[in-house]
Design a protein around this motif. Structure first.
Motif, PDB file in Angstrom:
ATOM      1  N   PHE A 150      51.663  22.916  70.385  1.00 35.16           N
ATOM      2  CA  PHE A 150      52.902  22.359  69.855  1.00 35.16           C
ATOM      3  C   PHE A 150      53.959  23.448  69.945  1.00 35.16           C
ATOM      4  CE2 PHE A 150      49.418  20.153  67.787  1.00 35.16           C
ATOM      5  CZ  PHE A 150      49.778  18.830  67.953  1.00 35.16           C
ATOM      6  N   SER A 151      55.215  23.046  70.136  1.00 35.61           N
ATOM      7  CA  SER A 151      56.275  24.041  70.258  1.00 35.61           C
ATOM      8  C   SER A 151      57.518  23.606  69.495  1.00 35.61           C
ATOM      9  CB  SER A 151      56.611  24.277  71.735  1.00 35.61           C
ATOM     10  OG  SER A 151      57.085  23.093  72.326  1.00 35.61           O
ATOM     11  N   GLY A 152      58.414  24.577  69.320  1.00 38.54           N
ATOM     12  CA  GLY A 152      59.699  24.314  68.687  1.00 38.54           C
ATOM     13  C   GLY A 152      59.571  23.934  67.222  1.00 38.54           C
ATOM     14  N   LYS A 153      60.424  23.028  66.809  1.00 38.80           N
ATOM     15  CA  LYS A 153      60.464  22.614  65.408  1.00 38.80           C
ATOM     16  C   LYS A 153      59.134  22.016  64.956  1.00 38.80           C
ATOM     17  CE  LYS A 153      63.164  20.202  62.037  1.00 38.80           C
ATOM     18  NZ  LYS A 153      64.486  20.173  61.547  1.00 38.80           N
ATOM     19  N   LEU A 154      58.481  21.248  65.837  1.00 41.51           N
ATOM     20  CA  LEU A 154      57.201  20.646  65.476  1.00 41.51           C
ATOM     21  C   LEU A 154      56.158  21.725  65.183  1.00 41.51           C
ATOM     22  CD1 LEU A 154      55.633  18.057  65.008  1.00 41.51           C
ATOM     23  CD2 LEU A 154      55.125  17.991  67.451  1.00 41.51           C
ATOM     24  N   ALA A 155      56.162  22.806  65.945  1.00 46.90           N
ATOM     25  CA  ALA A 155      55.250  23.923  65.678  1.00 46.90           C
ATOM     26  C   ALA A 155      55.533  24.519  64.301  1.00 46.90           C
ATOM     27  CB  ALA A 155      55.379  24.991  66.758  1.00 46.90           C
ATOM     28  N   GLY A 156      56.812  24.666  63.957  1.00 49.37           N
ATOM     29  CA  GLY A 156      57.191  25.182  62.638  1.00 49.37           C
ATOM     30  C   GLY A 156      56.740  24.270  61.515  1.00 49.37           C
ATOM     31  N   ILE A 157      56.893  22.962  61.725  1.00 47.51           N
ATOM     32  CA  ILE A 157      56.483  21.983  60.712  1.00 47.51           C
ATOM     33  C   ILE A 157      54.974  22.056  60.483  1.00 47.51           C
ATOM     34  CG2 ILE A 157      56.232  19.498  60.297  1.00 47.51           C
ATOM     35  CD1 ILE A 157      58.989  19.200  61.744  1.00 47.51           C
ATOM     36  N   ILE A 158      54.207  22.134  61.555  1.00 46.88           N
ATOM     37  CA  ILE A 158      52.744  22.203  61.431  1.00 46.88           C
ATOM     38  C   ILE A 158      52.332  23.483  60.703  1.00 46.88           C
ATOM     39  CG2 ILE A 158      50.592  22.466  62.742  1.00 46.88           C
ATOM     40  CD1 ILE A 158      51.872  20.482  64.804  1.00 46.88           C
ATOM     41  N   GLN A 159      52.969  24.601  61.027  1.00 48.11           N
ATOM     42  CA  GLN A 159      52.658  25.863  60.340  1.00 48.11           C
ATOM     43  C   GLN A 159      52.977  25.770  58.852  1.00 48.11           C
ATOM     44  OE1 GLN A 159      53.816  29.495  62.861  1.00 48.11           O
ATOM     45  NE2 GLN A 159      54.788  27.751  63.897  1.00 48.11           N
ATOM     46  N   GLN A 160      54.077  25.117  58.522  1.00 49.01           N
ATOM     47  CA  GLN A 160      54.462  24.936  57.119  1.00 49.01           C
ATOM     48  C   GLN A 160      53.398  24.115  56.387  1.00 49.01           C
ATOM     49  OE1 GLN A 160      58.033  22.654  56.582  1.00 49.01           O
ATOM     50  NE2 GLN A 160      57.885  22.679  54.370  1.00 49.01           N
ATOM     51  N   GLU A 161      52.936  23.033  56.996  1.00 46.98           N
ATOM     52  CA  GLU A 161      51.937  22.179  56.342  1.00 46.98           C
ATOM     53  C   GLU A 161      50.595  22.900  56.198  1.00 46.98           C
ATOM     54  OE1 GLU A 161      52.713  19.703  54.641  1.00 46.98           O
ATOM     55  OE2 GLU A 161      54.712  19.436  55.470  1.00 46.98           O
ATOM     56  N   ILE A 162      50.226  23.707  57.179  1.00 47.14           N
ATOM     57  CA  ILE A 162      48.979  24.474  57.064  1.00 47.14           C
ATOM     58  C   ILE A 162      49.117  25.514  55.944  1.00 47.14           C
ATOM     59  CG2 ILE A 162      47.461  26.096  58.259  1.00 47.14           C
ATOM     60  CD1 ILE A 162      47.869  24.351  60.793  1.00 47.14           C
ATOM     61  N   ASP A 163      50.299  26.115  55.802  1.00 46.00           N
ATOM     62  CA  ASP A 163      50.543  26.988  54.650  1.00 46.00           C
ATOM     63  C   ASP A 163      50.339  26.222  53.350  1.00 46.00           C
ATOM     64  OD1 ASP A 163      51.119  29.236  56.135  1.00 46.00           O
ATOM     65  OD2 ASP A 163      53.289  29.184  55.772  1.00 46.00           O
ATOM     66  N   ASN A 164      50.874  25.005  53.270  1.00 44.71           N
ATOM     67  CA  ASN A 164      50.699  24.181  52.074  1.00 44.71           C
ATOM     68  C   ASN A 164      49.213  23.993  51.765  1.00 44.71           C
ATOM     69  OD1 ASN A 164      53.468  23.810  51.822  1.00 44.71           O
ATOM     70  ND2 ASN A 164      53.465  21.782  52.725  1.00 44.71           N
ATOM     71  N   LEU A 165      48.422  23.678  52.792  1.00 45.19           N
ATOM     72  CA  LEU A 165      46.981  23.478  52.595  1.00 45.19           C
ATOM     73  C   LEU A 165      46.294  24.751  52.103  1.00 45.19           C
ATOM     74  CD1 LEU A 165      46.006  21.385  55.756  1.00 45.19           C
ATOM     75  CD2 LEU A 165      46.341  20.546  53.418  1.00 45.19           C
TER      76      LEU A 165
END
Length: 192
Positions: A150-165
């Motif tokens: 995944f790249s760009g904003k979607l990559a950032g969103i996924i990283q944010q959600e994994i941080d949440n987990l």
């Protein structure tokens, strides 16, 4: 041949709009802002009926928030009070929802500064440094292992959600935190 007249097929109890609102209201799970809950890391999720139900609740809650005009592209299970490692993300508002069970970042490339918000932290913006490209390993709803870039904003969103987990609050990782006050709410689909 006899014609059957179908008089007023609309429900007597609800108008169409009220029926839709009733359905959507029951799809919504409350978004948790409890710091103790959010700081507790989730556990590996076995793929079973319960985890599938949680994934559906996440997707439904995300959809409900879109319809109500709250812009969000992702949710993690702990944001609705569940302890399993499940996220839902979409590439664009109203787009296809990707469900990931037990997601993990396998590889990162390039760093970018990225402003993000979080439904658990309303009225706040966070500037973080995130990888521009990530390789994510996860399981799908059938329990099959998947790997995807995944790249760009979607990559950032996924990283944010994994941080949440992982129990990492947005403000713990942020380079800058900014209070943005009440966000203008998009017009709800029910108000159109």
């Amino acid at each position: 041949m006899r014609k059957i007249k179908n008089k007023n097929r609309a429900t007597d109890f609800f108008s169409y709009n009220k029926l839709w609102q009733h359905i959507l209201k029951n799809m919504n799970k409350p978004i948790s802002t409890d710091v103790n809950l959010l700081k507790t890391p989730t556990f590996v999720s076995p793929i079973n009926e319960n985890s599938i139900r949680i994934a559906q609740d996440l997707a439904d809650t995300l959809m409900y928030n879109w319809v109500q005009g709250r812009v969000s592209c992702s949710l993690s299970a702990n944001q609705i009070g569940e302890r399993e490692s499940i996220i839902v993300v979409c590439e664009k508002i109203g787009g296809n929802i990707i469900t990931m069970f037990n997601p993990q970042i396998k590889e990162k490339r390039e760093e970018m500064d990225y402003w993000e918000d979080n439904m658990c932290r309303p009225q706040m913006l966070f500037k973080n440094q995130r990888a521009y490209e990530v390789l994510v390993g996860f399981q799908d709803a059938r329990g099959h292992s998947q790997r995807a870039w995944f790249s760009g904003k979607l990559a950032g969103i996924i990283q944010q959600e994994i941080d949440n987990l992982n129990g990492i609050l947005p403000e713990e990782r942020a380079l800058v935190c900014m209070e943005c006050g009440e966000r203008p709410k998009k017009q709800s689909m029910m108000q159109r």
